[in-house]
Design a protein around this motif. Structure first.
Motif, PDB file in Angstrom:
ATOM      1  N   ASP B 208       0.927  -1.150  -0.006  1.00 56.16           N
ATOM      2  CA  ASP B 208      -0.055  -0.111  -0.135  1.00 56.16           C
ATOM      3  C   ASP B 208       0.515   0.743   0.150  1.00 56.16           C
ATOM      4  OD1 ASP B 208      -2.422  -1.633  -0.056  1.00 56.16           O
ATOM      5  OD2 ASP B 208      -2.423  -1.444   2.245  1.00 56.16           O
ATOM      6  N   TYR B 209       1.816   1.183   0.243  1.00 59.68           N
ATOM      7  CA  TYR B 209       3.135   2.356   0.349  1.00 59.68           C
ATOM      8  C   TYR B 209       3.981   1.874  -0.228  1.00 59.68           C
ATOM      9  CZ  TYR B 209      -0.094   2.858   4.744  1.00 59.68           C
ATOM     10  OH  TYR B 209      -1.063   2.926   5.639  1.00 59.68           O
ATOM     11  N   PRO B 210       3.730   2.840  -1.799  1.00 57.44           N
ATOM     12  CA  PRO B 210       5.490   2.006  -2.093  1.00 57.44           C
ATOM     13  C   PRO B 210       5.752   2.958  -1.882  1.00 57.44           C
ATOM     14  CG  PRO B 210       3.129   3.188  -3.709  1.00 57.44           C
ATOM     15  CD  PRO B 210       3.327   2.867  -2.552  1.00 57.44           C
ATOM     16  N   GLY B 211       5.824   4.610  -1.768  1.00 57.39           N
ATOM     17  CA  GLY B 211       6.622   5.351  -1.108  1.00 57.39           C
ATOM     18  C   GLY B 211       7.758   4.968  -0.407  1.00 57.39           C
ATOM     19  N   ARG B 212       7.071   4.883   0.561  1.00 59.63           N
ATOM     20  CA  ARG B 212       7.635   4.208   1.950  1.00 59.63           C
ATOM     21  C   ARG B 212       8.368   3.177   1.325  1.00 59.63           C
ATOM     22  NH1 ARG B 212       3.763   5.218   7.009  1.00 59.63           N
ATOM     23  NH2 ARG B 212       2.877   6.858   6.261  1.00 59.63           N
ATOM     24  N   VAL B 213       8.369   2.473   0.520  1.00 58.27           N
ATOM     25  CA  VAL B 213       9.580   0.964  -0.077  1.00 58.27           C
ATOM     26  C   VAL B 213      10.011   1.244  -0.420  1.00 58.27           C
ATOM     27  CG1 VAL B 213       9.077  -1.240  -0.915  1.00 58.27           C
ATOM     28  CG2 VAL B 213       6.866  -0.601   1.142  1.00 58.27           C
ATOM     29  N   ASN B 214      10.198   2.309  -0.990  1.00 54.45           N
ATOM     30  CA  ASN B 214      11.494   2.641  -2.285  1.00 54.45           C
ATOM     31  C   ASN B 214      11.904   2.662  -1.466  1.00 54.45           C
ATOM     32  OD1 ASN B 214       9.514   1.153  -4.355  1.00 54.45           O
ATOM     33  ND2 ASN B 214       8.418   2.774  -5.057  1.00 54.45           N
ATOM     34  N   PHE B 215      11.576   4.623  -0.178  1.00 54.89           N
ATOM     35  CA  PHE B 215      12.397   4.904   0.046  1.00 54.89           C
ATOM     36  C   PHE B 215      13.522   4.365   1.038  1.00 54.89           C
ATOM     37  CE2 PHE B 215      13.788   7.675   3.869  1.00 54.89           C
ATOM     38  CZ  PHE B 215      14.330   8.683   3.530  1.00 54.89           C
ATOM     39  N   SER B 216      12.638   3.254   1.794  1.00 55.47           N
ATOM     40  CA  SER B 216      13.689   1.987   2.560  1.00 55.47           C
ATOM     41  C   SER B 216      14.722   1.717   1.916  1.00 55.47           C
ATOM     42  CB  SER B 216      12.720   1.691   3.828  1.00 55.47           C
ATOM     43  OG  SER B 216      11.917   2.311   4.282  1.00 55.47           O
ATOM     44  N   ILE B 217      14.675   0.829   0.666  1.00 55.93           N
ATOM     45  CA  ILE B 217      14.797   0.274  -0.242  1.00 55.93           C
ATOM     46  C   ILE B 217      15.879   1.126  -0.259  1.00 55.93           C
ATOM     47  CG2 ILE B 217      15.543  -0.554  -2.401  1.00 55.93           C
ATOM     48  CD1 ILE B 217      12.741  -1.925  -2.138  1.00 55.93           C
ATOM     49  N   MET B 218      16.373   2.589  -0.716  1.00 57.10           N
ATOM     50  CA  MET B 218      16.648   2.965  -0.857  1.00 57.10           C
ATOM     51  C   MET B 218      18.096   3.753  -0.356  1.00 57.10           C
ATOM     52  SD  MET B 218      16.788   6.905  -2.536  1.00 57.10           S
ATOM     53  CE  MET B 218      17.600   7.882  -0.597  1.00 57.10           C
ATOM     54  N   VAL B 219      16.961   4.206   1.140  1.00 57.10           N
ATOM     55  CA  VAL B 219      17.668   4.124   1.876  1.00 57.10           C
ATOM     56  C   VAL B 219      18.819   2.414   2.677  1.00 57.10           C
ATOM     57  CG1 VAL B 219      18.597   4.350   4.926  1.00 57.10           C
ATOM     58  CG2 VAL B 219      16.848   5.846   3.191  1.00 57.10           C
ATOM     59  N   ASN B 220      17.620   1.527   2.710  1.00 57.10           N
ATOM     60  CA  ASN B 220      19.047   0.170   2.663  1.00 57.10           C
ATOM     61  C   ASN B 220      20.739   0.377   1.872  1.00 57.10           C
ATOM     62  OD1 ASN B 220      18.781  -2.675   1.829  1.00 57.10           O
ATOM     63  ND2 ASN B 220      18.842  -2.534   3.881  1.00 57.10           N
ATOM     64  N   GLN B 221      20.035   0.466   0.780  1.00 60.52           N
ATOM     65  CA  GLN B 221      20.823   0.313  -0.494  1.00 60.52           C
ATOM     66  C   GLN B 221      22.353   1.441   0.020  1.00 60.52           C
ATOM     67  OE1 GLN B 221      18.840   0.210  -4.001  1.00 60.52           O
ATOM     68  NE2 GLN B 221      18.768  -1.426  -4.013  1.00 60.52           N
ATOM     69  N   VAL B 222      21.736   2.520   0.644  1.00 55.70           N
ATOM     70  CA  VAL B 222      22.685   3.522   0.464  1.00 55.70           C
ATOM     71  C   VAL B 222      23.448   3.804   1.136  1.00 55.70           C
ATOM     72  CG1 VAL B 222      23.390   6.165   0.994  1.00 55.70           C
ATOM     73  CG2 VAL B 222      21.864   5.388  -1.273  1.00 55.70           C
ATOM     74  N   GLY B 223      22.577   2.880   2.682  1.00 53.62           N
ATOM     75  CA  GLY B 223      23.695   2.520   4.043  1.00 53.62           C
ATOM     76  C   GLY B 223      24.549   1.817   3.980  1.00 53.62           C
ATOM     77  N   GLY B 224      24.158  -0.121   3.075  1.00 52.97           N
ATOM     78  CA  GLY B 224      24.567  -0.889   3.224  1.00 52.97           C
ATOM     79  C   GLY B 224      26.260  -0.488   2.619  1.00 52.97           C
ATOM     80  N   LEU B 225      25.914   0.615   1.486  1.00 56.76           N
ATOM     81  CA  LEU B 225      27.437   1.091   0.406  1.00 56.76           C
ATOM     82  C   LEU B 225      27.619   1.814   1.262  1.00 56.76           C
ATOM     83  CD1 LEU B 225      28.602   1.097  -1.891  1.00 56.76           C
ATOM     84  CD2 LEU B 225      27.694   3.118  -3.045  1.00 56.76           C
ATOM     85  N   LEU B 226      27.207   3.102   1.946  1.00 61.37           N
ATOM     86  CA  LEU B 226      27.850   3.205   3.568  1.00 61.37           C
ATOM     87  C   LEU B 226      29.326   2.554   4.270  1.00 61.37           C
ATOM     88  CD1 LEU B 226      26.331   7.058   3.131  1.00 61.37           C
ATOM     89  CD2 LEU B 226      28.193   6.632   1.985  1.00 61.37           C
ATOM     90  N   SER B 227      27.529   1.761   5.402  1.00 63.79           N
ATOM     91  CA  SER B 227      28.560   1.463   5.740  1.00 63.79           C
ATOM     92  C   SER B 227      30.258   0.142   5.348  1.00 63.79           C
ATOM     93  CB  SER B 227      27.871   0.656   6.728  1.00 63.79           C
ATOM     94  OG  SER B 227      27.267  -0.018   5.724  1.00 63.79           O
ATOM     95  N   GLY B 228      29.576  -0.228   4.089  1.00 62.42           N
ATOM     96  CA  GLY B 228      30.792  -1.556   3.930  1.00 62.42           C
ATOM     97  C   GLY B 228      32.302   0.558   3.529  1.00 62.42           C
ATOM     98  N   LEU B 229      31.693   1.044   2.393  1.00 61.41           N
ATOM     99  CA  LEU B 229      32.721   2.246   2.412  1.00 61.41           C
ATOM    100  C   LEU B 229      33.605   2.708   3.636  1.00 61.41           C
ATOM    101  CD1 LEU B 229      31.416   4.161  -0.339  1.00 61.41           C
ATOM    102  CD2 LEU B 229      33.231   2.663  -0.718  1.00 61.41           C
TER     103      LEU B 229
END
Lengths: 295, 243
Positions: B208-229
């Motif tokens: 029902d909330y594609p916006g929140r899902v997409n934002f969370s996925i984006m945060v997950n990917q950016v957070g994952g990348l940044l945590s690795g870096l």
């Protein structure tokens, strides 16, 4: 030694030279006829002189010379040191020297005439008004000739002291060894001296302890400064902790404890700074401790 | 190539940097105090837990479960290390042995593996539960670690290592975003695993909330990348600081 001199009927004097004072004991026929102690301008005689001599002997650092003299010369020297002062520092040119000598003859004085200038001096010992002998600086013995003494008397600014004493026979009536309990003086002086020494030693120890504690406090402060420079303010706490674990700053005097202290500091410092800086800091601390403790 | 179908560029970068952090952290713990060993081992275990993405047999459910468990052990060991560092910064006391850290971690990991193997093979749903537990641990222990790092920094702020702790703080913020966003998606069943699970049972799952899902996925990917870096960078920085 005094017993030995007494037993041997010794005539002469014992000359004590101490770092800051001197003393003389006169013996005649084994009797201690007088004692003198001089410290700066203060003169002590008799019982007080013996007590002070005991003090000085116990303090150490002195030397003793024993001179055997004739009975008359002892009397003359006694006069010089203990005699009644008839004239003191009189300018010779103002004195009728002939009249003086005549008076001495008439009064059959025993004693000593001291003639002196700033550079020279001569002694004339008298026995019952008649000159016994002459002594002047530079001579090794009593002379019978008055020529040197006359020369000194003829020097400008020459002065004269006239000192008289009792006859040798009268002096013989005194024996300080009989009058004074030398053993008791010696023992009491020894006890007092030991007590003084102990007190001095205690004070010195306390003083040393205070000084050492001050030195160690400075060393501890410096070690903390080094630690702060390399580790930040936590370095100060680290030095504090490591020292208190080893019983305080006194541990810095013990090589084994110093090794443990440095190992403790190094162990914790590994979590705070680089190995190169740690080595530098450790070397600096080690040198600081070594130089201060052994320096 | 099919084996690496789920592998994204971000995942590869993450794994490479976690590997870098793991190697440096291990090197770092050699000849150093035990506290660093706990922290270093924690970071190395993250690499192990992430490395399954590159493993050809990663679709084997039991192995995937063990990877998630190792991830949980990683944050616990790391937190233990930071707690010990905090105690050290307050008392300057260090204790224990490295062997105990290694053997303790190995024992927990082996016990977990035994637990996984003596029980039925995990289904997608079970794996998802284990992953949620891992993420929940990461989120809450990251928060604790951020606070702990703040306190450690206040204690040692004028020492050489203090800036290294700021970097650690940044790492945990990135990790919090990375794991937190994933946990958020899992809690509301918006994650891809839930989607696959629903598909597998033929159910339809409407988001029902594609916006929140997409934002969370984006945060997950950016957070994952940044945590690795950030973790790779932090260890390189620490390595330089403590060399």
């Amino acid at each position: 030694m005094l017993d030995k001199l007494k037993g041997g009927g010794f005539t002469g004097y014992l000359n004590f030279i101490f770092p800051s004072s001197s003393g003389i004991l006169f013996f005649e026929g084994g009797k201690l006829i007088s004692a003198l102690h001089e410290l700066d301008k203060a003169r002590l005689s008799g019982f007080e002189a013996i007590a002070e001599l005991s003090n000085q002997i116990l303090a150490g650092g002195g030397s003793l010379s024993v001179y055997r003299l004739s009975k008359d010369l002892v009397m003359g020297l006694h006069a010089l040191l203990h005699g009644e002062v008839l004239f003191k520092g009189q300018e010779l040119k103002l004195i009728d020297i002939k009249g003086l000598l005549e008076k001495m003859k008439v009064r059959q004085l025993n004693g000593c005439l001291r003639i002196y200038t700033e550079d020279r001096s001569a002694l004339i010992f008298y026995k019952e008004g008649a000159p016994l002998g002459f002594f002047h600086d530079g001579s090794n013995d009593i002379e019978t000739s008055a020529s040197e003494s006359q020369k000194i008397a003829g020097l400008p600014g020459a002065k004269i002291d006239v000192l008289s004493t009792k006859s040798a026979d009268e002096l013989m009536l005194y024996d300080l060894l009989e009058m004074v309990n030398i053993d008791k003086i010696w023992d009491s002086t020894k006890i007092r001296y030991t007590a003084q020494m102990e007190q001095l030693s205690k004070e010195a120890q306390e003083r040393d302890s205070v000084q050492q504690n001050e030195r160690l406090r400075e060393l501890e402060d410096d070690l903390k400064e080094v630690a702060v420079a390399y580790l930040g303010k936590v370095g100060r706490t680290l030095v504090d902790k490591e020292l208190s674990e080893r019983g305080g700053r006194d541990a810095l005097l013990n090589a084994e404890e110093v090794t443990k202290f440095l190992a403790g500091v190094e162990k914790s410092s590994k979590l705070l700074t680089s190995l190169s800086k740690l080595k530098e800091m450790s070397d600096l601390m080690k040198n600081e401790i070594f130089n201060r403790v052994n320096g | 190539m099919e084996l690496f179908a789920d592998l994204t560029t971000i995942s590869v970068i993450q794994v490479i940097f976690w590997f870098l952090a793991g190697v440096i952290s291990f090197y770092f713990s050699i000849g150093n105090a035990r506290i660093w060993t706990s922290i270093s081992l924690g970071f190395f275990l993250i690499f192990i837990s992430q490395a399954y993405l590159l493993a050809p047999w990663s679709d084997y459910p039991r192995l995937a479960a063990i990877h998630y468990i190792i991830g949980t052990v990683a944050i616990m060991v790391m937190t233990h290390g930071f707690q010990e560092y905090y105690v050290f910064s307050r008392t300057l006391e260090t204790g224990g042995s490295k062997t105990f850290v290694y053997l303790g971690t190995l024992a927990v990991t082996l016990a977990s593996a035994v637990f996984v193997f003596i029980n039925p093979e995990p289904t997608y749903n079970v794996l998802r539960n284990i992953k949620m537990i891992e993420n929940a641990n990461w989120v809450f222990l990251s928060l604790i670690n951020i606070d702990m790092i703040r306190k450690i920094y206040l204690q040692i702020r004028d020492s050489d290592i203090a800036r290294g702790f700021i970097a650690f703080g940044a790492v945990f913020v990135c990790i919090l975003l990375w794991k937190g966003s994933e946990l958020y998606l899992q809690v509301f069943c918006w994650d891809s695993d839930w989607h696959l699970f629903m598909q597998s049972i033929g159910a339809y799952h409407n988001v029902d909330y594609p916006g929140r899902v997409n934002f969370s996925i984006m945060v997950n990917q950016v957070g994952g990348l940044l945590s690795g870096l950030s973790v790779g960078g932090t260890f390189i920085y620490l390595f330089r600081l403590l060399r």
